[in-house]
Structures are given as C-alpha cells and as structure tokens.
Write an enzyme that holds these catalytic residues in place. Sequence first.
Site, PDB file in Angstrom:
ATOM      1  N   LYS A 291      -0.582  14.155  10.525  1.00  0.00           N
ATOM      2  CA  LYS A 291      -1.221  12.828  10.649  1.00  0.00           C
ATOM      3  C   LYS A 291      -0.298  11.887  11.424  1.00  0.00           C
ATOM      4  CE  LYS A 291      -3.143   8.829   8.248  1.00  0.00           C
ATOM      5  NZ  LYS A 291      -3.475   8.121   7.002  1.00  0.00           N
TER       6      LYS A 291
ATOM      7  N   ASP B  17      -1.190  -4.237   9.657  1.00  0.00           N
ATOM      8  CA  ASP B  17      -2.556  -4.588   9.299  1.00  0.00           C
ATOM      9  C   ASP B  17      -3.461  -3.606  10.027  1.00  0.00           C
ATOM     10  OD1 ASP B  17      -3.981  -6.501   7.584  1.00  0.00           O
ATOM     11  OD2 ASP B  17      -5.141  -6.833   9.406  1.00  0.00           O
ATOM     12  N   SER B  18      -4.305  -2.951   9.264  1.00  0.00           N
ATOM     13  CA  SER B  18      -5.075  -1.866   9.858  1.00  0.00           C
ATOM     14  C   SER B  18      -6.492  -1.863   9.318  1.00  0.00           C
ATOM     15  CB  SER B  18      -4.384  -0.529   9.592  1.00  0.00           C
ATOM     16  OG  SER B  18      -3.932  -0.457   8.261  1.00  0.00           O
TER      17      SER B  18
ATOM     18  N   ASN C  75       0.852  -1.192   0.000  1.00  0.00           N
ATOM     19  CA  ASN C  75       0.000   0.000   0.000  1.00  0.00           C
ATOM     20  C   ASN C  75       0.893   1.248   0.000  1.00  0.00           C
ATOM     21  OD1 ASN C  75      -1.416   2.269   1.139  1.00  0.00           O
ATOM     22  ND2 ASN C  75      -3.065   0.864   1.714  1.00  0.00           N
TER      23      ASN C  75
HETATM   24  P1  ITT Z   1      -0.918  -4.232   2.711  1.00  0.00           P
HETATM   25  O1  ITT Z   1      -1.674  -5.442   3.215  1.00  0.00           O
HETATM   26  O2  ITT Z   1      -0.051  -4.525   1.537  1.00  0.00           O
HETATM   27  O3  ITT Z   1      -0.170  -3.532   3.813  1.00  0.00           O
HETATM   28  P2  ITT Z   1      -3.588  -3.128   2.428  1.00  0.00           P
HETATM   29  O4  ITT Z   1      -4.121  -1.822   1.947  1.00  0.00           O
HETATM   30  O5  ITT Z   1      -4.224  -4.371   1.865  1.00  0.00           O
HETATM   31  O6  ITT Z   1      -2.004  -3.150   2.174  1.00  0.00           O
HETATM   32  P3  ITT Z   1      -4.709  -3.742   5.015  1.00  0.00           P
HETATM   33  O7  ITT Z   1      -5.155  -5.083   4.640  1.00  0.00           O
HETATM   34  O8  ITT Z   1      -4.089  -3.511   6.366  1.00  0.00           O
HETATM   35  O9  ITT Z   1      -3.643  -3.154   3.987  1.00  0.00           O
HETATM   36  O10 ITT Z   1      -5.955  -2.772   4.836  1.00  0.00           O
HETATM   37  C1  ITT Z   1      -6.046  -1.597   5.528  1.00  0.00           C
HETATM   38  C2  ITT Z   1      -7.146  -0.734   4.922  1.00  0.00           C
HETATM   39  O11 ITT Z   1      -7.716   0.064   5.965  1.00  0.00           O
HETATM   40  C3  ITT Z   1      -6.559   0.253   3.909  1.00  0.00           C
HETATM   41  O12 ITT Z   1      -6.521  -0.269   2.607  1.00  0.00           O
HETATM   42  C4  ITT Z   1      -7.505   1.436   4.066  1.00  0.00           C
HETATM   43  O13 ITT Z   1      -8.684   1.213   3.339  1.00  0.00           O
HETATM   44  C5  ITT Z   1      -7.845   1.395   5.560  1.00  0.00           C
HETATM   45  N1  ITT Z   1      -6.875   2.219   6.316  1.00  0.00           N
HETATM   46  C6  ITT Z   1      -5.869   1.771   7.124  1.00  0.00           C
HETATM   47  N2  ITT Z   1      -5.152   2.785   7.603  1.00  0.00           N
HETATM   48  C7  ITT Z   1      -5.699   3.899   7.088  1.00  0.00           C
HETATM   49  C8  ITT Z   1      -5.388   5.265   7.169  1.00  0.00           C
HETATM   50  O14 ITT Z   1      -4.337   5.692   7.862  1.00  0.00           O
HETATM   51  N3  ITT Z   1      -6.159   6.124   6.513  1.00  0.00           N
HETATM   52  C9  ITT Z   1      -7.199   5.710   5.781  1.00  0.00           C
HETATM   53  N4  ITT Z   1      -7.549   4.448   5.615  1.00  0.00           N
HETATM   54  C10 ITT Z   1      -6.807   3.539   6.264  1.00  0.00           C
END
Ligand code: ITT
Length: 212
Positions: free
Chosen positions: A189, A83-84, A23
């Site tokens: 942020k 993971d977020s 990401n």
């Molecule tokens: P990786 O697994 O490769 O790290 P990903 O985008 O698939 O990338 P996640 O599975 O952790 O990662 O998904 C987290 C989602 O949550 C992310 O795609 C956003 O939609 C949301 N998210 C997480 N942190 C955020 C932030 O700081 N601001 C806005 N949205 C966020």
Amino acid sequence: MGNPKNNGRFTNAVKKLLIATNNKGKVKELQQLLKDSGFELVTPADIKLTLEVEEDGKNYSENAAKKAIAFANASGLISLADDSGLEVEALNGAPGLYSARYSPKPGANDADRRTFLLQNLQDKPRPWKAHFHATIAIAKPSGEVEVAEGNCFGEIIPVERGTGGFGYDPIFLLPKLDQTMAELDMEHKNRLSHRALAVMNALPILTKLFGE
Ligand code: ITT
C-alpha cells in the site's frame, strides 16, 4: 564544528518530527513511510498530547495546515499532518472532505461509513470510479507551513475484500492489480497510495524546514 547558521554553536542533532494525527491507521503508515527519512518520529501518544482540531476548512489544504499548526504550537515540534478523503465520481466527489464523518449513525465507525457509502451507490451504474486524495501539511512552531499532495485512482466495489489498512480500504479496488487496498500488505500500500505519493512530495519540504 557547530552549525554555521547558528554562530558555530551545536544545535540539537536529533530532528524530531511529530506525526500530527489521531488516526491509528495513518500513524502506522506514516511511521513506515518516514522510517528512513532521518527524522526521529514522535507520535502524540509518545508526548502525551491529546488534541482534537476542528476540521472546518473549505479544502484539504486548509484542514491539513490547521492540524499541523495546532500540533506544532502545542508540542513545540515540527509537525506533519494529513488531511485525506475518498472522492467517488457517481456521488459528485462525496464523501471527500467529510470522509471521516460520513454516516448519519451516532458514534459511527469505519464499517458503518463503508455501509452508508455502498447504500448511496446502490442505484448508480458501475464501475464506481473513485480516488483517494491526501494533502500533507508540515508546520513549524513559528507558524510557517507548507503542503504536498497525492492521489490514488481506483473504483469502489459492492462487497468488502481484505482485512488490511483502514477506512474505505476493503471496498477500494485497484483494477490493475485486481486487489483492494485492504488486500495489500502495508509495504505494498505504501508504494502506491495517495499518502505515499504525498509523503514523497513532502520530503523536500521537510528537508527545507528542518534546515532553516
Ligand atoms: P486525523 O484528522 O486525526 O488525521 P481523521 O481520520 O479524522 O484523523 P481525516 O479528517 O483526514 O482524518 O479523514 C480522512 C478519512 O478518509 C479517514 O478517516 C478515512 O475514512 C478516509 N481515508 C483516508 N485515507 C484513507 C486510506 O488510506 N484508506 C482508507 N480510508 C482512508
């Protein structure tokens, strides 16, 4: 003088840390959050590593650990994964673990996911309280892994504001600041986000894992 833990031999003084995410928004934030940490930050693109890890864990920790271990194995480097997700009270915590995949539309992007979230909230009374969660996992190629967490509380608003950040940032309001995450510059942020807090909590783990 060498490293006493290594029979006095010199070890590679450069402490390389792989930012284990695909990401781009996370990469930028993590690079800034860790820029003074003393580690040489490496991205998957830097080492031409393409790796998609199936996120089938039952919680953030399992997914973060799975990603960190997969990247550490593939690269031979200590790897930091995130993971977020966004948890909305009125939706019983959705989209949560599925935040990155939260839209029925094939090939959906961040904007589609924000639209879908707002559709699902339409009939719910405001304020739409929510929080972002981040779990950071750091893994060694040996398989050792540890996690740290952070949360950031706010509310979802119906009209997008701001162009910074990524994901759900334009509809995530920080009520005390009266600004959305997308209205803050990255430095700001990175002083208050879920990810910033998780990284802060992860720093002692990094020091420990690199010292072993
Ligand atoms: P990786 O697994 O490769 O790290 P990903 O985008 O698939 O990338 P996640 O599975 O952790 O990662 O998904 C987290 C989602 O949550 C992310 O795609 C956003 O939609 C949301 N998210 C997480 N942190 C955020 C932030 O700081 N601001 C806005 N949205 C966020």
